[in-house]
Design an enzyme around this catalytic site. Structure first.
Site, PDB file in Angstrom:
ATOM      1  N   CYS A   2       0.851  -1.199   0.000  1.00 21.06           N
ATOM      2  CA  CYS A   2       0.000   0.000   0.000  1.00 21.06           C
ATOM      3  C   CYS A   2       0.888   1.251   0.000  1.00 21.06           C
ATOM      4  O   CYS A   2       2.091   1.169   0.150  1.00 21.06           O
ATOM      5  CB  CYS A   2      -0.860   0.009   1.249  1.00 21.06           C
ATOM      6  N   ARG A  27       1.741   1.711  -6.038  1.00 18.47           N
ATOM      7  CA  ARG A  27       2.002   0.732  -4.970  1.00 18.47           C
ATOM      8  C   ARG A  27       0.768  -0.092  -4.643  1.00 18.47           C
ATOM      9  O   ARG A  27       0.837  -1.095  -3.950  1.00 18.47           O
ATOM     10  CB  ARG A  27       2.479   1.452  -3.708  1.00 18.47           C
ATOM     11  N   TRP A  75      -3.522  -1.974  -1.456  1.00 19.51           N
ATOM     12  CA  TRP A  75      -3.465  -3.243  -2.195  1.00 19.51           C
ATOM     13  C   TRP A  75      -3.940  -4.278  -1.195  1.00 19.51           C
ATOM     14  O   TRP A  75      -3.284  -4.527  -0.182  1.00 19.51           O
ATOM     15  CB  TRP A  75      -2.036  -3.540  -2.655  1.00 19.51           C
ATOM     16  N   GLY A 102       1.243  -3.321   5.371  1.00 20.68           N
ATOM     17  CA  GLY A 102       1.897  -4.502   5.946  1.00 20.68           C
ATOM     18  C   GLY A 102       0.847  -5.527   6.351  1.00 20.68           C
ATOM     19  O   GLY A 102      -0.293  -5.484   5.900  1.00 20.68           O
ATOM     20  N   GLU A 485      10.977 -14.027 -19.251  1.00 24.58           N
ATOM     21  CA  GLU A 485      10.678 -12.609 -19.019  1.00 24.58           C
ATOM     22  C   GLU A 485       9.672 -12.082 -20.031  1.00 24.58           C
ATOM     23  O   GLU A 485       8.725 -11.365 -19.676  1.00 24.58           O
ATOM     24  CB  GLU A 485      11.968 -11.798 -19.041  1.00 24.58           C
ATOM     25  N   LYS A 489       6.039 -10.470 -19.029  1.00 21.20           N
ATOM     26  CA  LYS A 489       5.606  -9.127 -19.465  1.00 21.20           C
ATOM     27  C   LYS A 489       4.212  -9.212 -20.080  1.00 21.20           C
ATOM     28  O   LYS A 489       3.327  -8.431 -19.768  1.00 21.20           O
ATOM     29  CB  LYS A 489       6.590  -8.550 -20.470  1.00 21.20           C
ATOM     30  N   GLU A 492       1.388 -10.131 -17.448  1.00 14.67           N
ATOM     31  CA  GLU A 492       1.030  -9.208 -16.359  1.00 14.67           C
ATOM     32  C   GLU A 492       0.420  -7.909 -16.863  1.00 14.67           C
ATOM     33  O   GLU A 492      -0.249  -7.218 -16.105  1.00 14.67           O
ATOM     34  CB  GLU A 492       2.224  -8.916 -15.456  1.00 14.67           C
ATOM     35  N   LYS A 607       3.397  -2.575  -7.414  1.00 14.72           N
ATOM     36  CA  LYS A 607       4.767  -2.415  -7.911  1.00 14.72           C
ATOM     37  C   LYS A 607       5.772  -3.195  -7.072  1.00 14.72           C
ATOM     38  O   LYS A 607       6.710  -3.759  -7.599  1.00 14.72           O
ATOM     39  CB  LYS A 607       5.157  -0.946  -7.919  1.00 14.72           C
TER      40      LYS A 607
END
Ligand code: AGP
Length: 612
Positions: A2, A27, A75, A102, A485, A489, A492, A607
């Site tokens: 968050c 975030r 989040w 958290g 990778e 990409k 996501e 992120k």
């Protein structure tokens, strides 16, 4: 994870909090809310599910004014992303407001105790437990910080919190244990708090990073820092080295595209001052280990998550091939719970863009507990991982706002190449081989700039494949991690299922997936396994797969064998992943945009994952 922001000072806090939340939205963006202390300290709170824009439109009709406040963008960890679960959370009488990043691990135990004492909960979150504890433990004639300290003595878990109260107005109390939190030291009696520097850099570049166990009290008169067990402590004031423009889009439609196009510069930045042409080596000032101890290391373990784990895999190939040292890559989330063979002859490298990923931080701490020397390859200066490693190499890539990592990935690979060179030239790599790698590193920025000129062509290719339900990405050797990778990409940002696979492994099962509806991206640059990959392409073609091949310019062996080419310049095999990953970044980006996905803030993601 968050985003937390707070402000106390002479100005109206609301617009400052909203602006801070906008810079932290990457975030987490499931819900947002803020509390502002009005006249006589009254607690005024507004929360909305969904993105920040929902809260902003609500504020148009319910304006909050006051000079002290806190904000939060969420989040979801405990409880669905509803308005009721949005932060700030309030005490029963509404006199205390708290935001949290958290996980409170003993939340259910504390919740049960509070319910027995008659507390009524308004949400499903773990966070709400803390605000009720503060309320219940507020000592007679005590201050807000006294109450917060009393509550935190009962809390187990990871938190970054900010608390305000009408019972002790014009004050913000913040505390940090396992989730990042910093203070912004403004001028003219204003002080801020943020989960990272993006929240405060519009107002000040002077920041104080709190350590685990720290708490701080912010008032218009100043700030004081304490440690829960040690009492008053002094914490250094750092200067943020980048400015607001670094976290703006700069004319690009999305941060992801901006950051893809920043790669010529970021590859300059990660190598600047670190290449020794004459010696064919690297200068890494952050490696404080002396040569004797470095050369006494018998093996290397690299641990990371997600895209950083992919760059770690490339590092494994580099270190084993060029430095001839046994190297193993571990998912951080696996490493921390297995019984890894790590001792004082093991060098553990942790790779993390954010420097806050909980699993990677936990793996770092486990490695140190077992006596390993720990090196960091990190982008965010002053991040927790950067501060807990024994030494390290910063990427200097600037803030990466797009949730999908792009410029950080290529800079991580370059940083791993620099470290490989640094170590290999102290072991067995010849000066001539070293000079070749130095020259190849110097050429990268211009070569990536060349690749970016194919952006329009790649957008047209994306148009053809935007509806594909599945993709396969195949590569061998250094290109196998690129296949992983490239698939990540696409997954996501476009939500298309994609799988990266070792090309030679296809015939052991997955080749059954190939038909005319399966786009197959094959990494086929000129490296040691080029002719092997051509055979794999033949196998796919024989089953009518649609092939997109990433090749070096001038490779005509594949003419007539594949459906589309994406061309990259030649370079050292160890650095080819930096070049071959760029077209795949653009392909994923354009497919996502064409599908109307939220490229910079993909659903369900954040992120940096600062929770387990
Ligand atoms: C990459 O595109 C993802 N956003 C994710 O896999 C990320 O790489 C991973 O969470 C690790 O983050 P870190 O590098 O900040 O530790």
């Amino acid at each position: 994870m968050c985003g937390i922001v707070g402000y106390v000072g002479p100005k109206n806090a609301t617009p400052i909090l909203v602006e801070g939340l906008r810079r932290l939205e990457y975030r987490g963006y499931d819900s947002a809310g803020l509390t502002v202390l009005g006249k006589d300290g009254a607690v005024q709170t507004l929360r909305r599910a969904g993105k920040l824009k929902e809260l902003e439109s609500a504020l148009k009709s319910e304006a909050l004014t006051g000079r002290c406040g806190i904000g939060h963008t969420r989040w979801a960890t405990h409880g669905p992303p509803t308005q009721g679960n949005a932060h700030p959370h309030l005490s029963a009488d509404g006199s205390i407001a708290l935001v949290h990043n958290g996980i409170i691990e003993n939340a259910s135990t504390l919740r049960k105790k509070l319910l027995e004492e008659g507390v009524e909960f308004q949400s499903d979150t773990d966070t709400e437990v803390v605000v009720h504890l503060i309320d219940h433990l507020w000592p007679q004639d005590g201050s807000l910080e006294d109450a917060v300290v009393a509550a935190l003595e009962q809390v187990i878990g990871a938190y970054g919190i900010a608390v305000v109260s009408s019972r002790d107005p014009e004050k913000i109390v913040v505390a940090r244990q396992g989730s990042p939190l910093l203070l912004g030291v403004g001028s003219n009696g204003e002080f801020l708090v943020g989960s990272d520097a993006a929240a405060v850099v519009a107002h000040t570049r002077e920041v104080v990073y709190l350590n685990d166990g720290d708490y701080a009290v912010l008032t218009p008169e100043g700030y004081r820092t304490y440690h829960l067990r040690q009492g008053p402590v002094q914490r250094q004031v750092h200067q943020v080295t980048w400015d607001l423009a670094a976290i703006e889009k700069g004319g690009f439609e999305h941060f992801m595209l901006k950051e893809i196009f920043e790669q010529p510069r970021t590859l300059e930045d990660v190598t600047r001052g670190r290449l020794l042409e004459e010696e064919g080596s690297a200068r890494l000032g952050g490696i404080t280990l002396d040569d004797r101890e470095l050369l006494s290391m018998e093996r290397i373990v690299i641990t990371a998550c997600g895209t950083s784990w992919h760059s770690a895999l490339i590092g494994e190939y580099m270190l084993e091939e060029l430095a001839r040292i046994p190297t193993k890559v571990e998912y951080a989330s696996e490493f921390r719970y297995k019984n890894p063979v790590v001792d004082d002859k093991t060098l553990v490298i942790v790779v993390s863009q954010s420097g806050e990923t909980a699993d990677t931080l936990a793996a770092l701490r486990e490695a140190k507990r077992r006596g390993a020397r720990v090196m960091g390859i990190v982008n965010v200066v002053g991040s927790t991982i950067a501060r807990e490693t024994d030494f390290g190499v910063y990427l200097h890539a600037g803030p990466e706002i797009g949730v999908a990592s792009t410029k950080a990935f290529t800079s991580q690979v370059a940083a791993l190449a620099l470290f490989t060179l640094y170590l290999a030239r102290r072991r067995n790599l010849s000066i001539l081989e070293g000079r070749k790698l130095v020259k190849a590193l110097q050429a990268l920025p211009g070569q990536v700039a060349e690749i970016l000129k194919h952006n329009d062509e790649i957008r047209e290719l994306a148009r053809r494949y935007q509806e594909a339900p599945n993709f396969l990405y195949l590569g061998r050797g250094y290109q196998f991690p690129v296949a992983l990778e490239g698939a990540l990409k696409l997954k996501e940002v476009s939500y298309i299922h994609a799988e990266g696979y070792p090309a030679a492994e296809m015939k052991h099962g997955p080749i059954a997936l190939i038909d005319e509806n399966m786009p197959v991206v094959v990494l086929a640059p000129h490296d040691g396994v080029y002719h092997k990959i051509i055979s794999n392409i033949e196998e796919v073609k024989a089953r009518d797969g649609q092939i997109i091949a990433v090749i070096n310019e001038g490779s005509d062996e594949l003419d007539g064998k594949v459906d589309h080419f994406l061309q990259v310049p030649e370079t050292h095999p160890a650095l080819l992943p930096i070049l071959t990953s760029v077209p795949l970044q653009l392909l994923a980006y354009h497919i996502a945009v064409l599908r109307g996905a939220d490229v910079d803030q993909p659903r369900n993601l954040a992120k940096s994952v600062t929770v387990e």
